[in-house]
Design a protein around this motif. Structure first.
Motif, PDB file in Angstrom:
ATOM      1  N   UNK A   1       0.832  -1.211   0.000  1.00 33.91           N
ATOM      2  CA  UNK A   1       0.000   0.000   0.000  1.00 33.91           C
ATOM      3  C   UNK A   1       0.861   1.254   0.000  1.00 33.91           C
ATOM      4  N   UNK A   2       1.940   1.218   0.826  1.00 30.45           N
ATOM      5  CA  UNK A   2       2.823   2.379   0.880  1.00 30.45           C
ATOM      6  C   UNK A   2       3.505   2.604  -0.462  1.00 30.45           C
ATOM      7  N   UNK A   3       3.936   1.492  -1.073  1.00 33.83           N
ATOM      8  CA  UNK A   3       4.573   1.613  -2.387  1.00 33.83           C
ATOM      9  C   UNK A   3       3.588   2.152  -3.418  1.00 33.83           C
ATOM     10  N   UNK A   4       2.328   1.686  -3.327  1.00 32.32           N
ATOM     11  CA  UNK A   4       1.314   2.176  -4.269  1.00 32.32           C
ATOM     12  C   UNK A   4       1.054   3.666  -4.057  1.00 32.32           C
ATOM     13  N   UNK A   5       1.005   4.068  -2.757  1.00 38.00           N
ATOM     14  CA  UNK A   5       0.789   5.494  -2.484  1.00 38.00           C
ATOM     15  C   UNK A   5       1.942   6.334  -3.018  1.00 38.00           C
TER      16      UNK A   5
ATOM     17  N   UNK B   1       3.393   9.635  -9.608  1.00 34.13           N
ATOM     18  CA  UNK B   1       2.672   9.812 -10.874  1.00 34.13           C
ATOM     19  C   UNK B   1       1.925  11.134 -10.901  1.00 34.13           C
ATOM     20  N   UNK B   2       1.299  11.482  -9.761  1.00 33.01           N
ATOM     21  CA  UNK B   2       0.577  12.768  -9.692  1.00 33.01           C
ATOM     22  C   UNK B   2       1.542  13.941  -9.860  1.00 33.01           C
ATOM     23  N   UNK B   3       2.705  13.811  -9.194  1.00 36.84           N
ATOM     24  CA  UNK B   3       3.679  14.893  -9.310  1.00 36.84           C
ATOM     25  C   UNK B   3       4.172  15.041 -10.753  1.00 36.84           C
TER      26      UNK B   3
END
Length: 343
Positions: free
Chosen positions: A189-193, A199-201
């Motif tokens: 989950x942390x890696x996905x976040x 990706x957002x950045x």
């Protein structure tokens, strides 16, 4: 020969007589029959046969009363009994003199029987020996049974302890596996976040870069003097509705984005003003211009449309830039920064 005379009256027979308790007498059928009431014996009469018989009966009675241990210490005695019918048992385990007559037929018979005693004493000793052997066998069997039960209990306890240890180990392994799975899930989950944030950045950077290519600063070599929303009597609305870029007169003024010029000319306190309408309906007002290069039509981002001046209600040359949408003003600085421009 033995006499059949009755025994003397008045002499009582003891429970455990000894060999010297009586005189010699020869019992007959009538005299040997036990009288009712107290046990009494017939009168004694002389004779060797009667004396031997009485002595033998006394020995047997004494041995039977005192027990096997005492009788075994004494040597066996050959007893001569007359063949009398219906003699009393005297506790010897046989019927009268018939049971003992065969063993008292002389020295040869006694010598032949000495190797393997068959009398009452020997039978009782053998019976007790058999009982002792049986008791020992039972004790050994019980001990073996108890030992087997103890071994079975020990094995059961060992098996139960092994099962409990296995259950504890399995539980620990299961808990460790669950913890490992939970840690892996949290790490995923942390890696996905982090991946999503990256990706957002990246997308924001791309958007800003795209906007930067589509948008341009309105002028250059400027200084920001008055910001949006500053209160003062100098403005008719009571506060400043735009952003002032102070620059020398004649500094080029550029279109911040591609759009269409909807108005160009004199506008009272704004001096010479150009209104540029963007594709989304946002209006950009360029005020206090000294000159206007383009007064109509479409223009692209970064295209020069006029020059900085000091026309209208001003205190010095500067570009007054306003951003309006839906008839309402907004902060030009925030809007330009949202388009990826560094003001």
């Amino acid at each position: 020969m033995a006499s059949n005379s009755p025994a003397p009256e008045g002499i009582e027979l003891q429970e455990t007589p000894t060999a010297g308790a009586w005189g010699e007498w020869n019992p007959t059928e009538d005299s040997a029959r036990p009288p009712r009431g107290k046990h009494r014996v017939v009168k004694q009469r002389g004779g060797l046969a009667r004396s031997s018989t009485v002595l033998g009966v006394g020995v047997i009675a004494a041995v039977g009363a005192s027990g096997i241990a005492t009788a075994q210490d004494r040597p066996q005695v050959a007893i001569s009994m007359p063949d009398l019918p219906d003699l009393p048992d005297f506790g010897l385990g046989g019927a009268g003199g018939h049971g003992q007559h065969a063993e008292a037929d002389g020295p040869a018979a006694g010598a032949g029987a000495s190797t393997k005693p068959t009398g009452i004493i020997a039978q009782q000793a053998a019976g007790h020996a058999d009982a002792g052997a049986t008791l020992v066998g039972r004790i050994l069997q019980q001990a073996e049974s108890q030992e087997s039960a103890a071994d079975a209990q020990t094995r059961a306890q060992a098996e139960r302890a092994a099962q409990e240890a296995a259950a504890t180990e399995a539980k620990a392994q299961r808990e460790a596996a669950q913890k490992q799975a939970e840690d892996a899930r949290l790490a995923a989950e942390q890696a996905a976040k982090e991946a999503q944030a990256a990706a957002d950045a990246k997308a924001e950077q791309e958007r800003i870069a795209k906007l930067a290519g589509s948008y341009s600063l309105p002028t250059s070599a400027y200084t920001l003097t008055s910001h949006y929303g500053v209160a003062g009597s100098m403005w008719s609305s009571g506060y400043h509705t735009g952003l002032d870029f102070a620059a020398p007169t004649g500094t080029p003024v550029k279109a911040v984005a591609g759009g269409k010029i909807t108005s160009a000319g004199w506008s009272g306190a704004y001096g010479y003003r150009i209104v540029l309408e963007l594709e989304d309906g946002t209006e950009i007002w360029y005020c206090h211009l000294s000159s206007m290069s383009v007064t109509s039509g479409s223009v692209g981002a970064g295209e020069t449309i006029g020059r900085v001046g000091a026309t209208g209600n001003v205190t010095g040359p500067h570009l007054h830039l306003e951003v309006r949408k839906g008839g309402s003003t907004m902060d030009p600085l925030a809007w330009l920064e949202s388009k990826g421009l560094s003001v």
